[in-house]
Design a protein around this motif. Structure first.
Motif, PDB file in Angstrom:
ATOM      1  N   VAL A 157       0.840  -1.195   0.000  1.00 13.91           N
ATOM      2  CA  VAL A 157       0.000   0.000   0.000  1.00 13.91           C
ATOM      3  C   VAL A 157       0.871   1.240   0.000  1.00 13.91           C
ATOM      4  O   VAL A 157       0.666   2.182  -0.760  1.00 13.91           O
ATOM      5  N   ILE A 158       1.891   1.194   0.856  1.00 17.57           N
ATOM      6  CA  ILE A 158       2.753   2.369   0.971  1.00 17.57           C
ATOM      7  C   ILE A 158       3.474   2.646  -0.342  1.00 17.57           C
ATOM      8  O   ILE A 158       3.552   3.778  -0.802  1.00 17.57           O
ATOM      9  N   ALA A 159       3.964   1.572  -0.940  1.00 23.86           N
ATOM     10  CA  ALA A 159       4.756   1.772  -2.153  1.00 23.86           C
ATOM     11  C   ALA A 159       3.926   2.419  -3.268  1.00 23.86           C
ATOM     12  O   ALA A 159       4.462   3.166  -4.074  1.00 23.86           O
ATOM     13  N   GLN A 160       2.645   2.095  -3.269  1.00 22.07           N
ATOM     14  CA  GLN A 160       1.824   2.654  -4.332  1.00 22.07           C
ATOM     15  C   GLN A 160       1.072   3.906  -3.887  1.00 22.07           C
ATOM     16  O   GLN A 160       0.231   4.423  -4.594  1.00 22.07           O
ATOM     17  N   ALA A 161       1.384   4.338  -2.651  1.00 22.47           N
ATOM     18  CA  ALA A 161       0.595   5.427  -2.075  1.00 22.47           C
ATOM     19  C   ALA A 161       0.675   6.678  -2.926  1.00 22.47           C
ATOM     20  O   ALA A 161       1.745   7.054  -3.408  1.00 22.47           O
ATOM     21  N   ASP A 162      -0.458   7.272  -3.083  1.00 24.21           N
ATOM     22  CA  ASP A 162      -0.561   8.553  -3.749  1.00 24.21           C
ATOM     23  C   ASP A 162      -0.278   9.621  -2.701  1.00 24.21           C
ATOM     24  O   ASP A 162      -0.647   9.448  -1.548  1.00 24.21           O
ATOM     25  N   PRO A 163       0.375  10.706  -3.053  1.00 22.21           N
ATOM     26  CA  PRO A 163       0.674  11.729  -2.054  1.00 22.21           C
ATOM     27  C   PRO A 163      -0.570  12.236  -1.312  1.00 22.21           C
ATOM     28  O   PRO A 163      -0.460  12.743  -0.200  1.00 22.21           O
ATOM     29  N   VAL A 164      -1.763  12.068  -1.894  1.00 18.81           N
ATOM     30  CA  VAL A 164      -2.980  12.541  -1.245  1.00 18.81           C
ATOM     31  C   VAL A 164      -3.260  11.742   0.033  1.00 18.81           C
ATOM     32  O   VAL A 164      -3.758  12.260   1.015  1.00 18.81           O
ATOM     33  N   GLY A 172       1.835   5.571   9.426  1.00 26.79           N
ATOM     34  CA  GLY A 172       2.788   5.363  10.517  1.00 26.79           C
ATOM     35  C   GLY A 172       4.019   6.228  10.407  1.00 26.79           C
ATOM     36  O   GLY A 172       5.130   5.729  10.496  1.00 26.79           O
ATOM     37  N   GLY A 173       3.863   7.502  10.224  1.00 22.71           N
ATOM     38  CA  GLY A 173       5.013   8.396  10.164  1.00 22.71           C
ATOM     39  C   GLY A 173       5.766   8.196   8.876  1.00 22.71           C
ATOM     40  O   GLY A 173       5.195   7.842   7.866  1.00 22.71           O
ATOM     41  N   GLY A 174       7.084   8.404   8.893  1.00 31.41           N
ATOM     42  CA  GLY A 174       7.858   8.167   7.688  1.00 31.41           C
ATOM     43  C   GLY A 174       7.687   9.275   6.666  1.00 31.41           C
ATOM     44  O   GLY A 174       8.649   9.823   6.185  1.00 31.41           O
ATOM     45  N   GLY A 175       6.451   9.591   6.338  1.00 28.50           N
ATOM     46  CA  GLY A 175       6.175  10.689   5.420  1.00 28.50           C
ATOM     47  C   GLY A 175       6.826  10.513   4.075  1.00 28.50           C
ATOM     48  O   GLY A 175       6.776   9.428   3.490  1.00 28.50           O
ATOM     49  N   SER A 176       7.455  11.571   3.617  1.00 28.00           N
ATOM     50  CA  SER A 176       7.993  11.567   2.261  1.00 28.00           C
ATOM     51  C   SER A 176       9.058  10.485   2.098  1.00 28.00           C
ATOM     52  O   SER A 176       9.204   9.900   1.033  1.00 28.00           O
ATOM     53  N   CYS A 177       9.766  10.207   3.177  1.00 27.75           N
ATOM     54  CA  CYS A 177      10.825   9.183   3.104  1.00 27.75           C
ATOM     55  C   CYS A 177      10.229   7.851   2.665  1.00 27.75           C
ATOM     56  O   CYS A 177      10.749   7.183   1.787  1.00 27.75           O
ATOM     57  N   VAL A 178       9.097   7.481   3.265  1.00 28.19           N
ATOM     58  CA  VAL A 178       8.463   6.221   2.930  1.00 28.19           C
ATOM     59  C   VAL A 178       7.912   6.266   1.512  1.00 28.19           C
ATOM     60  O   VAL A 178       8.063   5.323   0.737  1.00 28.19           O
ATOM     61  N   ARG A 179       7.276   7.380   1.168  1.00 30.74           N
ATOM     62  CA  ARG A 179       6.666   7.474  -0.160  1.00 30.74           C
ATOM     63  C   ARG A 179       7.727   7.360  -1.250  1.00 30.74           C
ATOM     64  O   ARG A 179       7.519   6.742  -2.283  1.00 30.74           O
TER      65      ARG A 179
END
Lengths: 234, 242
Positions: free
Chosen positions: B6-13, B18-25
């Motif tokens: 889910v995270i890997a495909q997450a849209d910025p919207v 769980g935190g991480g923010g832009s780093c995870v995206r």
């Protein structure tokens, strides 16, 4: 038991697939072994020649043996991404330590009298290294390469997880090939490891100077354990 | 779909997972915040499971190997067959052994433990037996001369003297099991291999590196502890080295 007989039928029916994957497996393993040789043998042998750094040279293989292979591959994926290069690096990380230790010990334990005699004959240190120490170190040196090679071939199976190809591709893909396929892949990997062990053993004998043949067969040296098994399972 | 997928495909919207923010995206090399946020939920339980898996496997493997080695110590013919069988088990790639056992014992911890135990047998058996055989005949003779029964000779003389070799075998067995227990996550939802296999569908660098580094740290720590145990168990070796 049924699965076991089916696995042999699988080998017959899918011979070209198995041969393809064996080819990939061997290319990956050979590349890893070659890179490791270039890194480990000169380093270990030179340290042994200088009789320096014994603590590091001997303990590096203890640390190396402790490294979980899948964990090393996972860290490799994290740093380098999926694919051949990542797996290659991970395998090199696993193969280098036992090679360094054996190369070090092989040269370090060369009879000091022989080295003295060579010096007395007026050989320069580099000549002593090339013409006396290295030939006398060959049996042990090869023992280390043999251990590392078998370990690399077994560990390369895990490469499939990281997109490295090889026989592991068949083993992880139970969905397509079923248990007979998994068994067939496993039998081939085990056979490959045994063949490599025997092959490197023969090379070791061939490369041993005639004067040293017939002496006690040199086993691999790895510090710490009283009895050393040839290599770790993967 | 796993969380990592889910995270890997997450849209910025989509708000932070769980935190991480832009780093995870952006799937950077290592997201410390994400690791901290997932420590208690993912990594700590995985680490504990991993330790438990290892302890059980080495415990059972040691019991079997000790019994077999004691038997082989008395009846020499037993060494060959046991070495051959455990040697064959030892060469089966773990990736395959776990799957081969599944039709028999299912996707259970038992299956994982059977495979893990089977990899300890060769190492432990050989080391225990070599340790026992390494006891000098004079020492055994002296013990018998002092009136010790065979059982006392074994417990008070042979086993203590074999201890360094036994612990050396345990050392190899423990790091081997820690290594292979990561592969066990192929069939069970336990151990440090789980975050690794979970992120394979959608590669997430932080999970790979965190789980891999924890497994490496665990193996090195266990190895170090056993080296210490070896020193304590054989004070004479240290004294001789000095």
């Amino acid at each position: 038991m049924q699965d076991f007989t089916d696995s042999f039928r699988f080998m017959v029916d899918n011979l070209s697939l198995l041969l393809d994957k064996t080819g990939e497996h061997l290319v990956l393993s050979a590349a890893a072994i070659a890179v490791s040789l270039v890194i480990a043998i000169p380093l270990g042998a030179w340290l042994g020649h200088l009789h320096r750094g014994s603590f590091i040279a001997i303990n590096v293989s203890n640390v190396g043996r402790a490294l979980p292979s899948l964990a090393v591959i996972a860290i490799g994926i994290g740093l380098l991404g999926l694919g051949f290069v990542n797996v290659l690096v991970a395998l090199v990380v696993l193969a280098v330590p036992p090679m360094i230790t054996n190369a070090y010990v092989a040269v370090d334990q060369v009879d000091r009298d022989a080295v003295e005699a060579a010096r007395g004959m007026g050989m320069r240190p580099s000549e002593v290294f090339r013409r006396v120490e290295l030939p006398l170190a060959v049996p042990l040196l090869f023992a280390g390469i043999r251990t590392a090679a078998v370990y690399v071939i077994a560990s390369a199976t895990l490469a499939a997880i990281a997109g490295g190809g090889g026989l592991g591709d068949i083993i992880v893909n139970q969905a397509s090939y079923g248990i007979p396929g998994v068994l067939a892949g496993a039998i081939w990997v085990a056979a490959l490891a045994v063949v490599a062990d025997v092959g490197f053993g023969a090379l070791q004998r061939l490369a041993t100077p005639r004067g040293l043949r017939g002496e006690a067969e040199a086993g691999p040296v790895v510090g710490g354990a009283a009895v050393e098994t040839a290599s770790a399972p993967a | 779909m796993s969380l990592a997928a889910v995270i890997a495909q997450a849209d910025p919207v989509i708000p932070d997972f769980g935190g991480g923010g832009s780093c995870v995206r952006e799937n950077r090399t290592f997201c410390w915040n994400w690791f901290q946020d997932n420590w208690s939920g993912t990594f700590q339980p995985a680490l504990i499971d991993h330790i438990v898996l290892t302890l059980i496997a080495v415990g059972i493997g040691f019991a079997i190997s000790l019994a077999a080695a004691l038997f082989a110590h008395r009846h020499g013919w037993f060494e060959g067959p046991f070495t051959v069988v455990s040697g064959i088990l030892y060469t089966i790639p773990s990736l395959a052994l776990f799957q081969i056992l599944v039709p028999i014992t299912g996707l259970t911890v038992t299956t994982a433990e059977i495979a893990l135990v089977s990899y300890t047998l060769l190492i432990l058996f050989r080391n225990i037996l070599t340790g026992l055989r390494g006891v000098p005949e004079d020492v055994r003779e002296a013990a018998r001369g002092m009136g010790l029964t065979p059982r006392q000779v074994l417990l008070r003389v042979e086993l203590p003297m074999a201890l360094p070799a036994i612990i050396a075998g345990l050392r190899v067995a423990v790091v081997t099991v820690i290594s292979l227990a990561t592969v066990a996550a192929l069939i069970i939802d336990q151990g440090l291999g789980k975050p690794i296999f979970d992120s394979l569908n959608a590669p997430f660098n932080t999970a790979f590196i965190a789980a891999g580094a924890l497994a490496v740290a665990l193996a090195l720590a266990a190895d170090g502890l056993l080296v210490l145990a070896q020193r304590i168990a054989s004070p004479w070796a240290a004294a001789r080295a000095r």
